[in-house]
Motif scaffolding. Structure first.
Motif, short mmCIF file in Angstrom:
data_model
loop_
_atom_site.label_atom_id
_atom_site.label_comp_id
_atom_site.label_asym_id
_atom_site.label_seq_id
_atom_site.Cartn_x
_atom_site.Cartn_y
_atom_site.Cartn_z
N LEU A 69 64.16 68.76 -27.97
CA LEU A 69 64.73 69.19 -29.25
C LEU A 69 63.90 68.59 -30.37
CD1 LEU A 69 67.17 70.82 -30.32
CD2 LEU A 69 68.47 68.69 -30.39
N ILE A 70 63.39 69.44 -31.27
CA ILE A 70 62.53 68.97 -32.36
C ILE A 70 63.14 69.36 -33.70
CG2 ILE A 70 60.25 69.11 -33.42
CD1 ILE A 70 59.08 69.72 -30.68
N LEU A 71 63.43 68.34 -34.52
CA LEU A 71 63.99 68.55 -35.86
C LEU A 71 62.94 68.24 -36.92
CD1 LEU A 71 66.35 68.77 -38.01
CD2 LEU A 71 66.73 66.32 -37.61
N LEU A 72 62.77 69.15 -37.86
CA LEU A 72 61.91 68.93 -39.03
C LEU A 72 62.75 69.01 -40.28
CD1 LEU A 72 59.16 68.65 -40.51
CD2 LEU A 72 59.02 71.14 -40.47
N THR A 73 62.79 67.94 -41.07
CA THR A 73 63.56 67.93 -42.31
C THR A 73 62.85 67.08 -43.35
OG1 THR A 73 65.72 67.46 -43.33
CG2 THR A 73 64.99 65.97 -41.58
N ASP A 74 63.14 67.33 -44.61
CA ASP A 74 62.51 66.53 -45.67
C ASP A 74 63.54 65.82 -46.53
OD1 ASP A 74 63.57 68.62 -47.21
OD2 ASP A 74 61.88 68.56 -48.62
N GLY A 75 64.81 65.79 -46.10
CA GLY A 75 65.79 65.16 -46.97
C GLY A 75 67.01 64.63 -46.27
N ASP A 76 67.94 64.11 -47.04
CA ASP A 76 69.22 63.62 -46.55
C ASP A 76 70.17 64.77 -46.33
OD1 ASP A 76 68.44 61.01 -46.71
OD2 ASP A 76 69.26 60.69 -48.71
N PRO A 77 71.20 64.58 -45.48
CA PRO A 77 72.25 65.60 -45.36
C PRO A 77 73.06 65.67 -46.65
CG PRO A 77 72.81 63.61 -44.12
CD PRO A 77 71.40 63.45 -44.57
N THR A 78 73.18 66.86 -47.21
CA THR A 78 73.92 67.03 -48.47
C THR A 78 75.02 68.07 -48.35
OG1 THR A 78 72.32 68.69 -49.22
CG2 THR A 78 71.90 66.40 -49.86
N SER A 79 75.21 68.61 -47.15
CA SER A 79 76.22 69.65 -46.94
C SER A 79 76.87 69.41 -45.59
CB SER A 79 75.57 71.04 -46.98
OG SER A 79 76.51 72.06 -46.74
N GLY A 80 78.13 69.88 -45.43
CA GLY A 80 78.83 69.67 -44.18
C GLY A 80 79.13 68.20 -43.98
N VAL A 81 78.90 67.70 -42.77
CA VAL A 81 79.08 66.27 -42.50
C VAL A 81 77.90 65.51 -43.10
CG1 VAL A 81 79.30 64.51 -40.71
CG2 VAL A 81 80.33 66.77 -40.36
N THR A 82 78.18 64.60 -44.01
CA THR A 82 77.11 63.85 -44.67
C THR A 82 77.13 62.37 -44.34
OG1 THR A 82 78.48 63.58 -46.65
CG2 THR A 82 76.96 65.47 -46.60
N ASN A 83 78.18 61.90 -43.67
CA ASN A 83 78.25 60.50 -43.26
C ASN A 83 77.25 60.28 -42.12
OD1 ASN A 83 79.43 58.37 -41.22
ND2 ASN A 83 80.24 57.85 -43.24
N LEU A 84 76.26 59.39 -42.36
CA LEU A 84 75.17 59.22 -41.40
C LEU A 84 75.66 58.70 -40.06
CD1 LEU A 84 72.36 57.75 -43.69
CD2 LEU A 84 72.95 60.13 -43.25
N GLY A 85 76.59 57.78 -40.08
CA GLY A 85 77.12 57.25 -38.83
C GLY A 85 77.81 58.32 -38.00
N ARG A 86 78.55 59.18 -38.68
CA ARG A 86 79.25 60.24 -37.96
C ARG A 86 78.27 61.25 -37.39
NH1 ARG A 86 83.66 64.41 -40.60
NH2 ARG A 86 83.96 65.69 -38.74
N ILE A 87 77.21 61.57 -38.15
CA ILE A 87 76.19 62.51 -37.65
C ILE A 87 75.54 61.94 -36.39
CG2 ILE A 87 73.97 63.61 -38.13
CD1 ILE A 87 74.79 63.70 -41.08
N LYS A 88 75.15 60.67 -36.44
CA LYS A 88 74.51 60.05 -35.28
C LYS A 88 75.44 60.07 -34.07
CE LYS A 88 73.33 56.40 -37.76
NZ LYS A 88 72.79 55.08 -38.15
N SER A 89 76.70 59.79 -34.30
CA SER A 89 77.68 59.80 -33.20
C SER A 89 77.84 61.20 -32.62
CB SER A 89 79.02 59.27 -33.71
OG SER A 89 80.00 59.33 -32.70
N ASN A 90 77.93 62.20 -33.52
CA ASN A 90 78.08 63.59 -33.06
C ASN A 90 76.89 64.05 -32.23
OD1 ASN A 90 80.52 63.75 -34.41
ND2 ASN A 90 79.69 64.86 -36.18
N VAL A 91 75.69 63.71 -32.71
CA VAL A 91 74.47 64.14 -32.03
C VAL A 91 74.34 63.46 -30.68
CG1 VAL A 91 71.94 64.07 -32.14
CG2 VAL A 91 73.26 64.75 -34.16
N LYS A 92 74.62 62.16 -30.64
CA LYS A 92 74.52 61.43 -29.37
C LYS A 92 75.49 62.00 -28.34
CE LYS A 92 74.40 56.75 -27.49
NZ LYS A 92 74.54 55.30 -27.80
N GLU A 93 76.70 62.34 -28.78
CA GLU A 93 77.70 62.92 -27.88
C GLU A 93 77.26 64.30 -27.38
OE1 GLU A 93 82.44 64.22 -27.89
OE2 GLU A 93 81.58 63.16 -29.60
#
Length: 647
Positions: free
Chosen positions: A370-394
């Motif tokens: 899985l390859i992600l390319l981004t140039d910024g912070d999350p600004t829409s939907g789930v924006t809490n970084l800890g929650r994003i990391k937890s969601n992705v790991k799960e």
């Protein structure tokens, strides 16, 4: 006029901040040597600069070098008028106190290091009496990484004036034998060709670079201020055994280099997740399209792939993975050509959808990426970084690696790095420059050919091991493991590698210990790898576990005198002068971040200057008495993006 200047405080302070390029009449770099020794891929480089003050007054002479980001400084010292001044590596908190005390007492203090593409800065200065000399000596260490079938040793030289005695010496010793060696970089052009000598004799190689003073003025990257460029030594080693080679030290440490090449490639399943939000406008989105078109052309016919673009929503080329047939590739390229920037950034939604696509397409005997390319912070939907990391790991659940490519400096690189590490991947910064498309494709090439999955390095009778489990092994790369042999008993030490190759389990084993080495570099390789991996682990933890890992990394950094993000080099000077405190930054830090957090002005910082391996400057002694703060580099996360429509 002179009296007026002295009476105007603001102008005096301004003069204190101005640095002038040295002239031959001021001082003379009469000798400048860079000596690099590489043994079993572990490089120790010593930079020695000897400078004479030709003036009738004291001069403050600054030593300013750039070293590879992957390296740890391990020693710094100065020789002044027969006296040795040694730098000492201390815990960052202790060094910070010394820095604060120096500043509060009105002294100038140096807390420096900046980040470029591949280099970091080291800078200190000292007052040199009239007609006296100073010798600066800096040592740094790094384990060379194998990428796309080669190791690269990068040396960057910019002494800021032609030097009569200028030498770069590189000695490489590899017991496995050196298969090839090349000299590249901006300092290997035709103007300097006769200044370079290269000798290759089976297990050893030497490179010498001795340009004359005239050559230092006339080459492509030279001028009246001397050279400014890279010398890059590229090489690889022979690989006669699939198991690789193990080296052991007399005190019981070992290092294992594992890079089998006689394996059949594994077809892959890859999903590209591409940020098309508003900040990707202009050159970024154009370069992304260019790189993707090239990458799609390089997919093998038995690969399966998917494409997602996202802003505040996600857009599929197809909702499921499809085979890389000519028809499908043609359709995907048309989709890529239509990618346009718009909207905000919902990283969580996009990565979860990419994970779903890979999870929905299990193929026995294949490798998923899985390859992600981004140039910024999350600004829409789930924006809490800890929650994003937890969601992705799960969602990934350890089934495949996530590689995060951070485009530019506005991206929260530490977030991407942590998320990658938590999912067996790595993060790479893509620099916002004219060659960004080449950088993107270059990263893809590194992971384009998986040869093994689920690699487990087993060492019965071994202890204190570095990382032993790897999700995938790619063609042209190398797995390195170090540790200690229990009770230094070789008879009970049994190494083995178990992995999956296509549809079958494979085992690599070796009954004979390859080599016993008498010096301490094997132990230092172990320490280097252990500290690097503890720092990565610390990023992923919290609470008492995080503190425990951090303490262990700090203890090893101090024991082996490594300047890491947890330690600093305290540079002692002659009595009456300030103590410099030198930090190693995290990726993405800038002096502006520290200035914002501290509220103090910055001075004497050259963060915007492109890489130099040595830079000295002088200020007259009277100016040096004016308090000037050399600002510390922020060691936190990268700066946040500026506000743009759609971000």
């Amino acid at each position: 006029m002179e009296r007026a200047v002295l009476n105007v405080t603001s102008l005096l302070l301004l003069l204190a901040l101005v640095t002038t390029l040295p002239t031959q009449e001021d001082w003379d770099i009469y000798s400048f040597h860079i000596n690099s020794t590489v043994t079993s891929r572990y490089a120790t480089t010593v930079i020695t600069s000897r400078v004479a003050n030709r003036m009738d007054e004291s001069k403050e002479i600054e030593f300013h070098v750039r070293i590879p980001k992957n390296a740890f400084i391990s020693k710094f010292r100065m020789f002044i008028d027969g006296q040795l001044y040694d730098g000492a590596v201390k815990a960052k908190e202790q060094a910070q106190q010394e820095y604060t005390q120096a500043v509060s007492s009105g002294q100038s203090a140096g807390m420096v290091s900046s980040v470029g593409r591949t280099l970091e800065e080291f800078k200190t200065s000292v007052n040199v009496a009239p007609h006296k000399k100073v010798t600066f000596e800096l040592t740094y260490e790094e384990l060379l990484k194998r990428r796309i079938g080669k190791y690269k040793l990068q040396i960057h030289a910019r002494p800021m004036q032609p030097v009569k005695d200028f030498k770069v010496d590189v000695h490489i010793h590899e017991k496995a034998g050196i298969s090839f060696i090349k000299v590249q970089g901006g300092l290997s052009t035709k103007d300097l060709a006769n200044a370079i000598t290269k000798t290759h004799a089976d297990k050893e190689a030497w490179v010498h670079f001795y340009p004359t003073e005239d050559q230092q003025k006339t080459c492509d990257s030279c001028g009246e201020q001397g050279m400014n460029g890279d010398l890059v030594v590229v090489y690889d080693v022979n690989r006669s055994a699939s198991f690789g080679d193990i080296k052991k030290s007399l005190d019981g440490y070992f290092v294992h280099h594992f890079a089998p090449s006689n394996l059949t490639r594994i077809s892959k399943n890859v999903v590209f997740i591409i940020d098309q939000s508003g900040s990707m406008h202009g050159r970024k989105i154009q370069q992304t399209r260019t790189a993707l078109l090239q990458i799609l052309s390089e997919l093998a016919e038995d690969d399966y792939f998917g494409l997602i673009t996202f802003d505040s929503e996600i857009f599929h080329w197809k909702r499921e993975l499809v085979q890389a047939s000519q028809e499908n590739l043609g359709s995907a390229k048309e989709f890529v050509k239509s990618i346009n920037d718009r909207g905000a950034t919902d990283i969580n939604l996009a990565v979860l959808e990419g994970s779903r696509m890979l999870n929905a397409h299990p193929r026995e005997g294949s490798a998923s990426i899985l390859i992600l390319l981004t140039d910024g912070d999350p600004t829409s939907g789930v924006t809490n970084l800890g929650r994003i990391k937890s969601n992705v790991k799960e969602a990934i659940a350890g089934k495949f690696p996530l590689y995060c490519l951070g485009f530019g400096y506005d991206v929260n690189f530490e977030f991407l790095k942590t998320m990658s590490l938590q999912n067996d991947g790595v993060a790479r910064r893509i620099y916002d420059d004219s060659d960004a498309d080449i950088q993107l494709r270059g990263f893809y090439v590194e992971v384009a050919t998986p040869l093994l999955t689920d690699v487990t390095m087993i060492y019965l009778g071994g202890t204190n091991l570095t990382q032993t489990n790897f999700s995938q092994y790619y063609d042209g790369s190398e797995i390195v493991v170090a540790g200690q042999i229990t009770d230094n008993n070789v008879e009970t030490f049994i190494p083995q590698v178990v992995a999956i190759s296509r549809n079958s389990k494979v085992t690599f084993s070796e009954t004979n210990m390859t080599e016993i080495v008498s010096d301490d570099h094997i132990q230092r390789v172990w320490a280097y790898l252990t500290v690097k991996q503890l720092l990565e682990k610390e990023l992923q933890l919290s609470g008492p576990e995080k503190d425990k890992v951090k303490e262990e990394a700090l203890e090893l950094s101090l024991k082996y005198s490594f300047v890491t993000p947890l330690t600093s080099m305290v540079v002692t000077k002659p009595q009456g002068e300030s103590t410099d405190v030198l930090h190693k930054p995290k990726e993405g830090g800038t002096d502006r971040d520290e200035q914002r957090s501290s509220g103090r002005p910055s001075a004497g910082y050259f963060g915007g200057r492109r890489g130099s391996h040595s830079f000295l400057r002088t200020r007259s002694h009277v100016m040096a008495q004016i308090p000037v703060l050399h600002r510390p580099i922020n060691t936190g996360s990268a700066p946040r993006r500026s506000m743009r429509p759609g971000k």
